[in-house]
Design an enzyme around this catalytic site. Structure first.
Site, mmCIF file in Angstrom:
data_model
loop_
_atom_site.group_PDB
_atom_site.id
_atom_site.type_symbol
_atom_site.label_atom_id
_atom_site.label_comp_id
_atom_site.label_asym_id
_atom_site.label_seq_id
_atom_site.Cartn_x
_atom_site.Cartn_y
_atom_site.Cartn_z
ATOM 1 N N ASP A 45 -35.879 -27.656 70.448
ATOM 2 C CA ASP A 45 -34.769 -27.345 69.524
ATOM 3 C C ASP A 45 -33.997 -28.628 69.199
ATOM 4 O OD1 ASP A 45 -35.206 -24.785 71.263
ATOM 5 O OD2 ASP A 45 -33.978 -24.021 69.636
ATOM 6 N N THR A 126 -36.083 -18.938 69.145
ATOM 7 C CA THR A 126 -36.435 -19.688 70.367
ATOM 8 C C THR A 126 -37.152 -18.780 71.375
ATOM 9 O OG1 THR A 126 -34.526 -21.090 69.989
ATOM 10 C CG2 THR A 126 -35.482 -21.183 72.176
#
Ligand code: AMP
Ligand code: MG
Length: 330
Positions: A45, A126
């Site tokens: 990320d 995610t």
């Protein structure tokens, strides 16, 4: 091949480069930590945010980027930070600690009221990324209250989705649109683009919704579509890959019904997908049928839930949502 303008070409390059980073991280054990809201965040990320900001701002110097991540966690965790820098180098070989931290923070700005801005979710979904299922790198420019340029990379989405299969997994696609003109599609990391063209009338309604039951009332989503009386197929899918399915005509509707009345959606979770789906002729609104208002980031505070649908279905779904009392906060 289209001649993309400079910001659109940079957005495309940025999400493709970030996808390479995500894939490299996903090839090994994925280091993840919990954010203050307990949601997971991985080294990919952070590295993807750094790479997107690096590539985008090299071409669009004055870009204000409203990204999901900030570098705060990394400044107090050297091991995590080293992992992020190593991951970023997959696409940005000369990256070092200071450059990566600066890029991530450049991607965590807030624009002055009324100014155009870019919004980035470096890894949307995610939880899907951690399951090695669907996730997306999502970048959009918002002008006024509307996303215009959109770039959406879905590294695990099949170019041709078999709706009878258990999952839409495949070799990855990227979608991109400029501030005007059609939506283009290409392979995930590189290669030529082809225009996306949508079929007219769907005979079976293919819907897509979240995998995670805390993110959306999946039971209610199905109940709404069942009321149309047309056979339905569902593709559970993480991230803005759902918008990619609708924007290509693979799915006809994406509904997101909040599980909690206080839920406010964030701009980075929707802007790229909205830009792209709108441009292929799909309608995007909240559950009451009202346009999404991106003008005051980071929240879509004046909207409740999301409905992205084929234009022939949108009004019918708004009607059925209202009939079930799902258009507004309970
Ligand atoms: P999904 O479309 O299910 O893959 O959702 C991914 C996004 O859900 C993440 O980017 C989060 O920002 C967002 N999210 C996290 N918690 C919630 C929640 N309780 N309700 C709705 N969305 C959420
Ligand atoms: Mg997200």
């Amino acid at each position: 091949m289209p001649e993309l303008d400079i910001p659109t070409a940079a957005a495309l390059r940025a999400v493709r480069d970030a996808s390479r980073v995500c894939r490299a991280v996903s090839a090994g054990a994925i280091t993840s930590v919990a954010k203050s809201d307990q949601s997971p965040v991985t080294i990919a990320d952070f590295a993807a945010q750094a790479v997107v900001v690096h590539v985008l701002t090299a071409a669009v110097h004055d870009a204000v980027v409203v990204g999901e991540e900030s570098a705060e966690l990394l400044r107090s965790d050297d091991e995590l930070c080293a992992g992020v820098v190593a991951a970023a180098r997959v696409a940005w070989p000369e990256a070092d600690r200071e450059a990566v931290l600066a890029a991530i923070d450049t991607g965590a700005r807030r624009p002055p009221p009324g100014a155009s801005y870019w919004t980035l979710d470096p890894i949307d979904g995610t939880k899907g990324f951690l399951r090695r299922e669907q996730y997306a790198v999502c970048l959009a420019r918002v002008d006024g209250d509307t996303p215009t340029i959109g770039a959406l990379a879905c590294p695990n989405l099949a170019p041709v989705v078999d709706v009878h299969a258990a999952s839409p997994a495949g070799s990855g696609i990227v979608l991109v649109c400029g501030a005007s003109g059609p939506v283009w599609r290409g392979a995930i990391e590189d290669g030529p683009l082809a225009q996306v063209v949508i079929d007219e009338q769907p005979g079976v309604i293919v819907i897509t919704h979240s995998v995670e039951p805390e993110h959306s009332r999946i039971d209610r989503v199905r109940a709404v579509v069942e009321r149309l009386g047309t056979p339905m197929l569902a593709i559970p899918c993480d991230s803005q890959a759902k918008y990619a399915l609708v924007a290509q005509g693979i799915a006809h509707a994406y509904l997101r019904i909040p599980t909690r009345p206080e839920r406010v959606e964030t701009v980075w979770d929707h802007a790229a997908g909205v830009a792209l789906a709108t441009r292929t002729g799909m309608r995007v609104s909240d559950l009451a049928g009202e346009p999404l208002d991106f003008s005051i980031p980071p929240g879509l505070a004046s909207n409740y839930g999301i409905l992205c649908a084929h234009p022939r279905l949108h009004a019918d779904l708004v009607r059925e949502l209202a009939a079930l009392g799902l258009s507004t906060k309970p």
